[in-house]
Design a protein around this motif. Sequence first.
Motif, short mmCIF file in Angstrom:
data_model
loop_
_atom_site.label_atom_id
_atom_site.label_comp_id
_atom_site.label_asym_id
_atom_site.label_seq_id
_atom_site.Cartn_x
_atom_site.Cartn_y
_atom_site.Cartn_z
N VAL A 29 0.82 -1.22 0.00
CA VAL A 29 0.00 0.00 0.00
C VAL A 29 0.85 1.26 0.00
N LEU A 52 -7.46 6.60 -5.28
CA LEU A 52 -8.25 5.71 -4.42
C LEU A 52 -9.35 6.46 -3.68
N ARG A 53 -9.00 7.63 -3.16
CA ARG A 53 -10.02 8.41 -2.43
C ARG A 53 -11.13 8.84 -3.37
N PRO A 69 -8.55 5.82 1.87
CA PRO A 69 -7.13 6.08 1.68
C PRO A 69 -6.37 4.75 1.52
N PRO A 70 -5.18 4.78 0.93
CA PRO A 70 -4.40 3.53 0.87
C PRO A 70 -4.10 3.06 2.29
N ALA A 71 -4.42 1.81 2.60
CA ALA A 71 -4.14 1.28 3.94
C ALA A 71 -4.23 -0.24 3.89
N TRP A 108 -3.78 7.61 9.54
CA TRP A 108 -3.41 6.70 8.44
C TRP A 108 -1.90 6.59 8.34
N ARG A 109 -1.31 6.06 9.41
CA ARG A 109 0.14 5.89 9.46
C ARG A 109 0.47 4.42 9.68
N ASP A 124 -1.72 5.20 -5.15
CA ASP A 124 -2.07 6.59 -5.46
C ASP A 124 -3.27 7.02 -4.59
N GLU A 125 -2.99 7.83 -3.57
CA GLU A 125 -4.04 8.21 -2.62
C GLU A 125 -5.18 8.97 -3.30
N GLU A 126 -4.82 9.88 -4.18
CA GLU A 126 -5.86 10.71 -4.81
C GLU A 126 -6.84 9.84 -5.61
N MET A 178 -12.11 -1.58 -1.37
CA MET A 178 -11.23 -0.72 -2.16
C MET A 178 -11.29 -1.09 -3.64
#
Length: 498
Positions: free
Chosen positions: A111, A119-120, A126-128, A349-350, A115-117, A185
């Motif tokens: 992950v 996926l959102r 968010p990527p996770a 989201w860490r 690409d976060e944008e 997702m």
Amino acid sequence: MAQYVGAIDQGTTSTRFMIFDRSGTEIGRHQLEHRQIQPRSGWVEHDAAEIWENTLKTIAVALADTGLAASDLAAIGITNQRETVVLWDSATGTPVAPAIVWQDTRTDYLVAGLDEELLRERTGLPPATYFSAPKIQWLLDHTPGLRDRAVRGEVLFGTVDSWLIWNLTGGALHVTDVTNASRTMLMNLTDLDWDPELLGLFGIPRAMLPEIRSSAEVYGTAGTVLPGVPIAAAIGDQQAALFGQTCFEPGEAKCTYGTGGFLLMNTGTTPVRSSHGLITTVGYRFGDQRPVFALEGSIAACGSAIQWLRDQLGVLDTAGDSETLAGRVDDSAGVCFVPAFSGLFAPYWRPDARAAIVGLSRFHTAAHITRAALEAICYQTRDVVEAMAQDSGTVLDCLQVDGGVTANALCMQLQADILGVPVSRPAVAETTALGAAYAAGLAVGFWASLDDLRANRHEDRRWQPSWTPARRADGITRWRAAIDRSLDWVNLTEEGPR
Ligand SMILES: Nc1ncnc2c1ncn2[C@@H]1O[C@H](COP(=O)(O)OP(=O)(O)O)[C@@H](O)[C@H]1O
Ligand SMILES: O=P(O)(O)OC[C@H](O)CO
């Protein structure tokens, strides 16, 4: 005429079958825990066959205990831990791999590059490691021949709702509901269908995916398990709790404290995009009506922090003992516990974070650490409440709560203290199962309208905030400092044991 509705509540820790009457009162239940399999650090697995066996047992025992027969049930609803991935052989029904649980972090290296944008925008997520797609990809990548078999339709994917419906119908139906699909997702929030580009991105064959259906409709009947009983709802457990708490209007919210913690706010029929670390998800959809969306703050570790103190450290005999032990001290004496066992979810989201207990001296005891664990549950919830206010513009004047941890009155008092607003627990604490029963009952006309359900909600207990603003501000400052210390712990650049 059938006087009851049943609900299968398949959670992270246990499986329950519950029976409700028309007033939403619990008539009976049976509950069984299943194994939490942790072969390596960061890996969390379930045995899908064990979950299915437990489901059968809980249904049989709950019916036997109450003296009821299948014919007494107007319908059953299914609610489930979400995101967890089950892959099974379409011919034999045997799982082809361990179920990878939502808490599992083995896919963190996958992950890290997403690409976060994109996926959102497509999925609201968010990527996770939390979501299903990277888990499916990992299984297809690591099991020789599995992707080819999936292309041929010989191996099927499902979240737990899908797995249970497939089994209940003797393999006749491979379906999921839209709330569960919204956690994979892989579903596009615009048309509520599988997104071909995302399937390509994760290398997931369309042939292995279930058909996406609404959350409340008659999918089929429960075969030989409950002959003639319609399976009339499937809904992710957090969305079911939103429904069970009768949050039917935009701006209404609830927080469920189970293995994880999940604050959901109904945002109406238009999805609200988050810019403060929340998730956009489907709240529920009735038949062909317009879907209702929700904003969600997902907290990875809530009751699991208490389980960890009990099972791994052995400082508690039962989860309930956490209240007694933490109650022996007035405060945590400067100790902070960040339970980032699976990294940090909302709003941070860490995936690189790991759990930390900071501020220890030789003075501190298991009581201080346990109290810090309860406080952590509440500070994490405060973080998502704040993000919710920023994203939605709605400031909660009372938090509606439910879930296993809400049995802990000290924790709920701390929650009111740390939030600075009252906390309210309903009379039926099993809101998740109740929500699934409500959805199923509405689908078959057992309940006529949402107003019938609203009339069933009664408050059991309310906690009022007691801390001074200065004490609250001091606690929040310390909590933020502890969060900082939990970050940057895991190297996400490569796959491997951590
Ligand atoms: N009295 C309690 N105090 C604190 N935590 C509790 C208490 N009772 C149960 N829990 C925690 O609640 C969780 C179970 O809640 P539940 O709503 O059944 O979760 P799930 O649906 O995730 O299986 C467990 O993690 C357990 O440690
Ligand atoms: O099993 P719970 O109640 O902690 O819920 C798990 C969630 O569905 C995970 O997203």
